[in-house]
Scaffold this motif. Structure first.
Motif, mmCIF file in Angstrom:
data_model
loop_
_atom_site.group_PDB
_atom_site.id
_atom_site.type_symbol
_atom_site.label_atom_id
_atom_site.label_comp_id
_atom_site.label_asym_id
_atom_site.label_seq_id
_atom_site.Cartn_x
_atom_site.Cartn_y
_atom_site.Cartn_z
ATOM 1 N N GLN A 1 41.171 26.603 58.160
ATOM 2 C CA GLN A 1 40.781 27.774 57.389
ATOM 3 C C GLN A 1 40.915 29.040 58.232
ATOM 4 O OE1 GLN A 1 40.212 27.424 54.096
ATOM 5 N NE2 GLN A 1 40.729 25.294 54.555
ATOM 6 N N ASP A 2 41.331 30.112 57.597
ATOM 7 C CA ASP A 2 41.594 31.389 58.253
ATOM 8 C C ASP A 2 40.387 31.926 59.020
ATOM 9 O OD1 ASP A 2 43.319 33.557 58.779
ATOM 10 O OD2 ASP A 2 42.333 34.729 57.220
ATOM 11 N N ASP A 3 39.173 31.626 58.548
ATOM 12 C CA ASP A 3 37.979 32.194 59.161
ATOM 13 C C ASP A 3 37.266 31.243 60.119
ATOM 14 O OD1 ASP A 3 37.144 30.429 57.217
ATOM 15 O OD2 ASP A 3 35.597 31.754 56.406
ATOM 16 N N GLU A 4 37.833 30.083 60.398
ATOM 17 C CA GLU A 4 37.146 29.178 61.323
ATOM 18 C C GLU A 4 37.506 29.512 62.765
ATOM 19 O OE1 GLU A 4 38.694 24.899 61.678
ATOM 20 O OE2 GLU A 4 39.256 25.468 59.642
ATOM 21 N N PRO A 5 36.622 29.205 63.709
ATOM 22 C CA PRO A 5 36.857 29.560 65.112
ATOM 23 C C PRO A 5 38.188 29.039 65.664
ATOM 24 C CG PRO A 5 34.587 28.893 64.816
ATOM 25 C CD PRO A 5 35.295 28.606 63.511
ATOM 26 N N LEU A 6 38.615 27.865 65.240
ATOM 27 C CA LEU A 6 39.888 27.329 65.724
ATOM 28 C C LEU A 6 41.042 28.264 65.362
ATOM 29 C CD1 LEU A 6 41.621 25.086 66.998
ATOM 30 C CD2 LEU A 6 41.651 23.985 64.765
ATOM 31 N N ALA A 7 41.049 28.795 64.158
ATOM 32 C CA ALA A 7 42.120 29.704 63.731
ATOM 33 C C ALA A 7 42.122 30.967 64.579
ATOM 34 C CB ALA A 7 41.965 30.052 62.254
ATOM 35 N N GLU A 8 40.967 31.543 64.789
ATOM 36 C CA GLU A 8 40.882 32.766 65.592
ATOM 37 C C GLU A 8 41.321 32.512 67.022
ATOM 38 O OE1 GLU A 8 40.438 35.788 64.425
ATOM 39 O OE2 GLU A 8 40.264 34.892 62.446
ATOM 40 N N THR A 9 40.956 31.362 67.577
ATOM 41 C CA THR A 9 41.361 31.008 68.941
ATOM 42 C C THR A 9 42.872 30.828 69.018
ATOM 43 O OG1 THR A 9 39.216 29.962 69.351
ATOM 44 C CG2 THR A 9 41.020 29.368 70.827
ATOM 45 N N LEU A 10 43.451 30.140 68.034
ATOM 46 C CA LEU A 10 44.903 29.953 67.999
ATOM 47 C C LEU A 10 45.638 31.290 67.941
ATOM 48 C CD1 LEU A 10 45.402 26.956 65.581
ATOM 49 C CD2 LEU A 10 46.279 27.146 67.907
ATOM 50 N N ILE A 11 45.166 32.185 67.121
ATOM 51 C CA ILE A 11 45.819 33.484 66.974
ATOM 52 C C ILE A 11 45.728 34.286 68.269
ATOM 53 C CG2 ILE A 11 45.666 35.697 65.749
ATOM 54 C CD1 ILE A 11 44.932 33.864 63.260
ATOM 55 N N LEU A 12 44.592 34.205 68.938
ATOM 56 C CA LEU A 12 44.444 34.887 70.224
ATOM 57 C C LEU A 12 45.384 34.285 71.276
ATOM 58 C CD1 LEU A 12 43.070 36.954 71.994
ATOM 59 C CD2 LEU A 12 41.190 35.342 72.306
ATOM 60 N N LEU A 13 45.490 32.968 71.309
ATOM 61 C CA LEU A 13 46.390 32.315 72.263
ATOM 62 C C LEU A 13 47.847 32.686 71.997
ATOM 63 C CD1 LEU A 13 44.690 28.825 72.445
ATOM 64 C CD2 LEU A 13 44.840 30.496 74.300
ATOM 65 N N VAL A 14 48.236 32.674 70.731
ATOM 66 C CA VAL A 14 49.605 33.070 70.372
ATOM 67 C C VAL A 14 49.855 34.508 70.802
ATOM 68 C CG1 VAL A 14 51.075 33.645 68.396
ATOM 69 C CG2 VAL A 14 49.956 31.410 68.519
ATOM 70 N N SER A 15 48.911 35.375 70.548
ATOM 71 C CA SER A 15 49.052 36.779 70.920
ATOM 72 C C SER A 15 49.280 36.922 72.420
ATOM 73 C CB SER A 15 47.795 37.539 70.490
ATOM 74 O OG SER A 15 47.941 38.908 70.729
ATOM 75 N N GLU A 16 48.506 36.224 73.222
ATOM 76 C CA GLU A 16 48.649 36.304 74.677
ATOM 77 C C GLU A 16 49.983 35.755 75.146
ATOM 78 O OE1 GLU A 16 46.812 37.940 76.780
ATOM 79 O OE2 GLU A 16 45.402 38.486 75.218
ATOM 80 N N LEU A 17 50.381 34.578 74.641
ATOM 81 C CA LEU A 17 51.623 33.964 75.096
ATOM 82 C C LEU A 17 52.860 34.758 74.674
ATOM 83 C CD1 LEU A 17 50.859 30.156 74.623
ATOM 84 C CD2 LEU A 17 50.788 31.512 76.734
ATOM 85 N N VAL A 18 52.855 35.249 73.442
ATOM 86 C CA VAL A 18 53.990 36.047 72.975
ATOM 87 C C VAL A 18 54.043 37.370 73.735
ATOM 88 C CG1 VAL A 18 54.974 37.282 70.995
ATOM 89 C CG2 VAL A 18 54.127 34.943 70.723
ATOM 90 N N THR A 19 52.908 38.003 73.948
ATOM 91 C CA THR A 19 52.875 39.246 74.719
ATOM 92 C C THR A 19 53.451 39.026 76.115
ATOM 93 O OG1 THR A 19 50.972 40.110 73.513
ATOM 94 C CG2 THR A 19 51.378 41.039 75.696
ATOM 95 N N ASN A 20 53.016 37.967 76.776
ATOM 96 C CA ASN A 20 53.534 37.682 78.120
ATOM 97 C C ASN A 20 55.045 37.519 78.094
ATOM 98 O OD1 ASN A 20 51.051 37.806 79.326
ATOM 99 N ND2 ASN A 20 50.810 35.602 79.559
ATOM 100 N N ALA A 21 55.548 36.761 77.139
ATOM 101 C CA ALA A 21 56.991 36.513 77.079
ATOM 102 C C ALA A 21 57.762 37.803 76.854
ATOM 103 C CB ALA A 21 57.308 35.504 75.972
ATOM 104 N N VAL A 22 57.324 38.614 75.931
ATOM 105 C CA VAL A 22 58.055 39.830 75.569
ATOM 106 C C VAL A 22 57.932 40.898 76.664
ATOM 107 C CG1 VAL A 22 58.108 41.735 73.912
ATOM 108 C CG2 VAL A 22 57.920 39.395 73.099
ATOM 109 N N VAL A 23 56.735 41.097 77.171
ATOM 110 C CA VAL A 23 56.517 42.159 78.157
ATOM 111 C C VAL A 23 57.116 41.805 79.518
ATOM 112 C CG1 VAL A 23 54.711 43.357 79.480
ATOM 113 C CG2 VAL A 23 54.486 43.104 77.006
ATOM 114 N N HIS A 24 56.921 40.574 79.968
ATOM 115 C CA HIS A 24 57.360 40.218 81.320
ATOM 116 C C HIS A 24 58.837 39.854 81.425
ATOM 117 C CE1 HIS A 24 53.411 40.679 82.945
ATOM 118 N NE2 HIS A 24 52.906 39.857 82.041
#
Length: 153
Positions: free
Chosen positions: A34-57
């Motif tokens: 579900q969009d509002d469960e902690p697992l979803a929010e954690t996944l989105i944060l992890l994706v954000s960090e990994l994609v940011t690292n790949a694109v920026v670095h």
């Protein structure tokens, strides 16, 4: 158990990070997360960090992959996120000082994911992390995910 593997090509532009987050939210809808469960929010944060690292670095395009387990079981397995880029340079975790505005991405991934690592892939690398679906289960109204406690209300 059914498994769904999906992938998104990410351009070499930091604005792509927002698109990757929206894409992940849309893929979670059919996975039983579900969009509002902690697992979803954690996944989105992890994706954000990994994609940011790949694109920026690297300054190059990347590929985001997610492996989502089926929803038939009560605790249906592990969610895996991978971001592959064209740089063979290994990730270098560091500890940012309090005043620094960046440098916390892999430290955050290490703190939130159940497991993470990297491997060579072609001429580049893939950085991956995994979250166990049952780690966020709520029992008796109280649960925990990624070391953070929460209460279901």
């Amino acid at each position: 158990m059914q498994v769904l593997q999906v992938q998104l090509d990410v351009g070499a532009d930091p604005a792509e990070v927002g698109r990757a987050r929206r894409w992940v939210r849309s893929r979670l809808a059919g996975s039983g997360i579900q969009d509002d469960e902690p697992l979803a929010e954690t996944l989105i944060l992890l994706v954000s960090e990994l994609v940011t690292n790949a694109v920026v670095h690297t300054g190059r395009p990347a590929v985001l992959r997610m492996v989502l387990p089926g929803v038939q079981e009560q605790c249906p397995g592990t969610v895996r996120v991978e971001v592959a880029d064209a740089s063979a340079r290994p990730p270098l975790p560091r500890h940012a000082d309090r005043e620094e505005t960046n440098g916390r991405g892999l430290e955050l991934v290490e703190g939130l994911a159940d497991r993470w690592g990297w491997r060579s892939e072609g001429g580049g690398k893939a950085i991956w992390c995994e979250l166990d679906r049952c780690a966020g289960a709520v029992v008796g109204g109280v649960g925990a995910y990624g070391g953070a406690a929460f209460e279901a209300v």
